[in-house]
Design a protein around this motif. Sequence first.
Motif, PDB file in Angstrom:
ATOM      1  N   GLU A 303       0.834  -1.196   0.000  1.00  0.00           N
ATOM      2  CA  GLU A 303       0.000   0.000   0.000  1.00  0.00           C
ATOM      3  C   GLU A 303       0.879   1.260   0.000  1.00  0.00           C
ATOM      4  OE1 GLU A 303      -3.444  -0.564   2.527  1.00  0.00           O
ATOM      5  OE2 GLU A 303      -3.495   1.620   2.805  1.00  0.00           O
ATOM      6  N   ASP A 304       1.955   1.228   0.784  1.00  0.00           N
ATOM      7  CA  ASP A 304       2.886   2.379   0.792  1.00  0.00           C
ATOM      8  C   ASP A 304       3.441   2.623  -0.607  1.00  0.00           C
ATOM      9  OD1 ASP A 304       2.519   2.641   3.463  1.00  0.00           O
ATOM     10  OD2 ASP A 304       4.465   1.809   4.061  1.00  0.00           O
ATOM     11  N   GLU A 307       0.837   4.090  -2.925  1.00  0.00           N
ATOM     12  CA  GLU A 307       0.598   5.519  -2.656  1.00  0.00           C
ATOM     13  C   GLU A 307       1.674   6.372  -3.329  1.00  0.00           C
ATOM     14  OE1 GLU A 307      -2.781   5.311  -1.444  1.00  0.00           O
ATOM     15  OE2 GLU A 307      -2.090   7.119  -0.414  1.00  0.00           O
ATOM     16  N   ASN A 308       2.913   5.910  -3.271  1.00  0.00           N
ATOM     17  CA  ASN A 308       3.992   6.649  -3.935  1.00  0.00           C
ATOM     18  C   ASN A 308       3.801   6.660  -5.449  1.00  0.00           C
ATOM     19  OD1 ASN A 308       5.298   7.388  -1.640  1.00  0.00           O
ATOM     20  ND2 ASN A 308       7.021   5.982  -1.841  1.00  0.00           N
ATOM     21  N   LYS A 310       0.956   6.364  -6.989  1.00  0.00           N
ATOM     22  CA  LYS A 310      -0.198   7.226  -7.259  1.00  0.00           C
ATOM     23  C   LYS A 310       0.227   8.696  -7.260  1.00  0.00           C
ATOM     24  CE  LYS A 310      -3.752   5.947  -4.740  1.00  0.00           C
ATOM     25  NZ  LYS A 310      -4.524   5.925  -3.474  1.00  0.00           N
ATOM     26  N   TYR A 311       1.024   9.070  -6.273  1.00  0.00           N
ATOM     27  CA  TYR A 311       1.473  10.463  -6.169  1.00  0.00           C
ATOM     28  C   TYR A 311       2.337  10.850  -7.387  1.00  0.00           C
ATOM     29  CZ  TYR A 311       3.281  14.764  -4.039  1.00  0.00           C
ATOM     30  OH  TYR A 311       3.605  16.072  -3.776  1.00  0.00           O
ATOM     31  N   LEU A 314       0.175  11.205 -10.509  1.00  0.00           N
ATOM     32  CA  LEU A 314      -0.596  12.444 -10.428  1.00  0.00           C
ATOM     33  C   LEU A 314       0.280  13.651 -10.781  1.00  0.00           C
ATOM     34  CD1 LEU A 314      -3.354  13.617  -9.605  1.00  0.00           C
ATOM     35  CD2 LEU A 314      -2.536  13.680  -7.254  1.00  0.00           C
ATOM     36  N   LEU A 315       1.478  13.680 -10.203  1.00  0.00           N
ATOM     37  CA  LEU A 315       2.365  14.817 -10.472  1.00  0.00           C
ATOM     38  C   LEU A 315       2.795  14.860 -11.938  1.00  0.00           C
ATOM     39  CD1 LEU A 315       4.696  15.058  -7.338  1.00  0.00           C
ATOM     40  CD2 LEU A 315       2.645  16.369  -7.868  1.00  0.00           C
ATOM     41  N   PHE A 381       7.512  11.756  -0.394  1.00  0.00           N
ATOM     42  CA  PHE A 381       6.766  12.631  -1.298  1.00  0.00           C
ATOM     43  C   PHE A 381       7.621  13.836  -1.687  1.00  0.00           C
ATOM     44  CE2 PHE A 381       2.029  11.523  -0.249  1.00  0.00           C
ATOM     45  CZ  PHE A 381       2.233  10.268  -0.761  1.00  0.00           C
ATOM     46  N   GLU A 385       8.292  14.793  -5.496  1.00  0.00           N
ATOM     47  CA  GLU A 385       7.881  16.087  -6.071  1.00  0.00           C
ATOM     48  C   GLU A 385       9.086  16.865  -6.602  1.00  0.00           C
ATOM     49  OE1 GLU A 385       5.371  18.775  -3.866  1.00  0.00           O
ATOM     50  OE2 GLU A 385       5.212  20.017  -5.662  1.00  0.00           O
TER      51      GLU A 385
ATOM     52  N   PHE B  11      -5.820   9.747  -1.761  1.00  0.00           N
ATOM     53  CA  PHE B  11      -4.787   9.100  -0.947  1.00  0.00           C
ATOM     54  C   PHE B  11      -5.352   8.549   0.361  1.00  0.00           C
ATOM     55  CE2 PHE B  11      -2.662  11.979  -3.787  1.00  0.00           C
ATOM     56  CZ  PHE B  11      -1.605  11.215  -4.243  1.00  0.00           C
ATOM     57  N   SER B  15      -0.819   8.769   3.722  1.00  0.00           N
ATOM     58  CA  SER B  15      -0.290   9.667   2.693  1.00  0.00           C
ATOM     59  C   SER B  15      -0.811  11.084   2.877  1.00  0.00           C
ATOM     60  CB  SER B  15      -0.667   9.167   1.307  1.00  0.00           C
ATOM     61  OG  SER B  15      -0.074   7.930   1.072  1.00  0.00           O
ATOM     62  N   LYS B  22       4.142  17.958   4.517  1.00  0.00           N
ATOM     63  CA  LYS B  22       4.968  18.556   3.469  1.00  0.00           C
ATOM     64  C   LYS B  22       4.434  19.930   3.028  1.00  0.00           C
ATOM     65  CE  LYS B  22       4.948  16.826  -0.916  1.00  0.00           C
ATOM     66  NZ  LYS B  22       4.936  17.860  -1.948  1.00  0.00           N
TER      67      LYS B  22
END
Lengths: 817, 84
Positions: A303-304, A307-308, A310-311, A314-315, A381, A385, B11, B15, B22
């Motif tokens: 899951e971790d 999430e990364n 997914k982030y 998205l970015l 994150f 980013e 999220f 997250s 952040k």
Amino acid sequence: MSKKSIIETVDQIINHAKDRGVIHLATEDTKLQQNIITINDKPLVNFGSCSYLGLEFNEKLRNGAKNAIDDYGTQFSSSRAYVSPKFYVDLEDKLTRIFGSPTIVTATTTLGHQAALPVLVGPNDVVILDHQVHSSIQSAAQQLKAKKIPVELIRHNRMDLLEKRILELKGQYENIWYMADGIYSMYGDTTPIDEIYSLLDKYPSFNFYVDDAHAMSCFGENGRGFVLADRKIHERMVVATSFAKAFATGGGALIFPNKEMAQKVRNCGGTLITSGPMQPSALGAANACADIHLSGEIKELQEDLQENIKYTTLLLKKYGLPNLSEKSSPIFFIAVGLPKIGYNLIERLMGEGFYLNLGIFPAVPIKNTGVRFTITRLHTFEQIEAMVAAMAHHFHIAVEEESYSLEQIYKAFKIEQKTNHTQENSQKSNLKLERLNSIEKIDSNEWDSIMAERGAFDSEYLSILEQSFKGHQAKENNWTFDYFLVRDENGKIVLATFTTLALLKDDMLMPHYISNEVEQKRQDDPYYLTTKTLTVGSPISEGDHLYLNRSNKNWKKALLIFMNELEKVQQEYNAENIIIRDLKDNDDELDAFMVDNGFFKTSMPDSGIIEKMDWNSEEDFYLALSTRSKRHFRENIRRFEGEFNVEIVKNPTNSQLQSYYDLYLNVKKNSLDLNTFQLPYAFFEAMIPSKNWEFIELSLKNDPNKKPVGVVFAYMTKDIYNGLIVGIDYEKNYEFNVYRQCMYQVIKRGKALNSKFLPLGFSAIVEKKKFGASVHGSCAYMQAKDNFNMELLGTISGKDEKKTDNYGINKRRILPI
Amino acid sequence: MVLTKEEFCLFNVKSKLKLMEKDGCFLTTKVSQNNYLISLYEIYGFYVESTYDCVQMKTVRVEPVLSSNVLELYPPAKQLQFLN
């Protein structure tokens, strides 16, 4: 004949990337700090790791490894066929619980393939490889080829084509094996597993072998991967996986649908018997990792990671970067198009503190270069980013700096452009490009002044080609011509050339034994492995077609302007390939330039040229030959010359021309060195009114009908006599050496016309050397929208191992990491 | 990079907390019934409430504030204005 192998081309590309400091790097850290690596004294966030769950620093795994070393030492050196350390038994038991099926541990995934495939695939089976399947499976499949088991290639993830092929093959073979990856290591896309299960259910002879290395641990219940994520293994399916990625220990495994199959591979798989075992440390860590997979902890880790991912996805979307990857894959591929943009962007990102990979030829088509990076659970994150923001900033700068455009990138990858970015061309110059669609629109004096001395493509020759190759029923005989001139601010020509859009055989530049095999398939399908190609020059002209004034300081800019235009023309005509041919070999500066701009180099067949024309008599010519050639000349040329009538024909009658054409067809059928389509009769008809074309006709004195037994179709320019096409009667050739006599008569005619040199064309190079011809290696630069046909030709050539080794065809793929 | 409310909601709790750490700004907090500590943050131009379960000792919910009425439930020390 010297052929530059694909290996050399790959070597050149990789060396170039190495020189740019983006590959073959090494860390300098004595102790790693999570995902930070130091390269060239600079700490970089590592976006190139396949340890997706970041388990390499997990305390349980580290202790597992340490304890195993304490208990068993650094190795347990025995073949597994004799005795295995208990860690193996424990691990296989745990893995069998993880996968819900019998599992064998292998020292690496590659060795696993090599153990399994020769046991699983029988002598009456056929193998179909996905075009992008990992090289470790392709290498293992070579063993099957050696056993004469047919191995075919199919376009990536094309289930429609796969089903069609299953239907064609199912009666002929006992089992049809399709081999693919679960998650592909370059673009991060996945195999269409639902459709494959449907095919497995539908066709009893269909079998599936899949390498799910990149999905291990990241997906599915207990981390069992992508293909088995939420389903049982199919009864005709075998899964190979890796512990060298998210599992973080090294090693691999094979998962079978039943114990019998597993035991058979264990008993007979070569590398399981003869190769060394995994070391205790790796086994200790693997057991600890398997425990994590069997606990609830793995879900949290997955899951971790998701999430990364997914982030990141998205970015990338918000920053408008051309991301080609699927949304749940930890592998990302950002399209950049050309290698030079890839190098530029990677260098820039390293300067900003990020390490990423380059996805480059041959792992991807050369114009589909990209920045490949991976996301792991260890990335924060903030790191993600910062990297994506830096990439977005430098992406546009790199594209502009390399005189490319977003539009070109999107077109190269056939993806829709979703973002607008105002781009200013920073490479403005005073060079001006002219593109014209007929030689009639160009000042013939200007054209001929720079082109006539380079080969058979002066304005008259091109005019005849334009007339001859249009309006035919056969599509291969309809060509489209374009002419390009790049001038400097004073109107002086810096670059001049012409292109032909034509249907070409993909094996045109391949060795004859490959063409021979392809031609057999073309008897059923005449257009098998043919591609609409944009070629600099034409299929029937010889010489350096690219005039480039390299004394002009802007020659590279001129070439770039031309190549960008060429790309537009390619899009306009929907041509698959571009070939810039007949260029001098061993031009390092041009090589580097072309590779950076998305072309790869391939060899042309050698050509022979008589360069010394300063002899005054036939005897002088003879005396200048080497001792061996003199003997050859006496025995094979002079001895027969008296048997022939030799006539220079300017205006042949229709029946004469028809007999010449028949002789040409004889040669066409027998020569595959430069495998082109048969030339249409109209082309030969168009030669007749031309003052520059003539025909050297050879007939035998003892034939009262004077039937031609040899003909040379020759084209004259001011300084060059081009014996371009030859036709012979093979029966008479055996008896009277017609071919050699034709060649000698070309030399004599060239001398009579005061030619400065005589190009004798490609092929039969040994024969030409005997006449004192010097051998000239030339090369072509190619760009293909996709590699499939080339890869397919590689599989065809693999049937002749000896010759394959000479040319390195089968070794052309380096593999995805 | 600024996320929208919808994107933020893609999220999980863990997250979301990372994003708030952040990019967010802590504003105020209140204690609700049942031992929940509710904190208010501003992030990407909208408010977010995080709910910490004092018994389980973990954050159990992080969601954007959808109504301005919610802001009135916080102590008046902060000048809160509904953002969007």
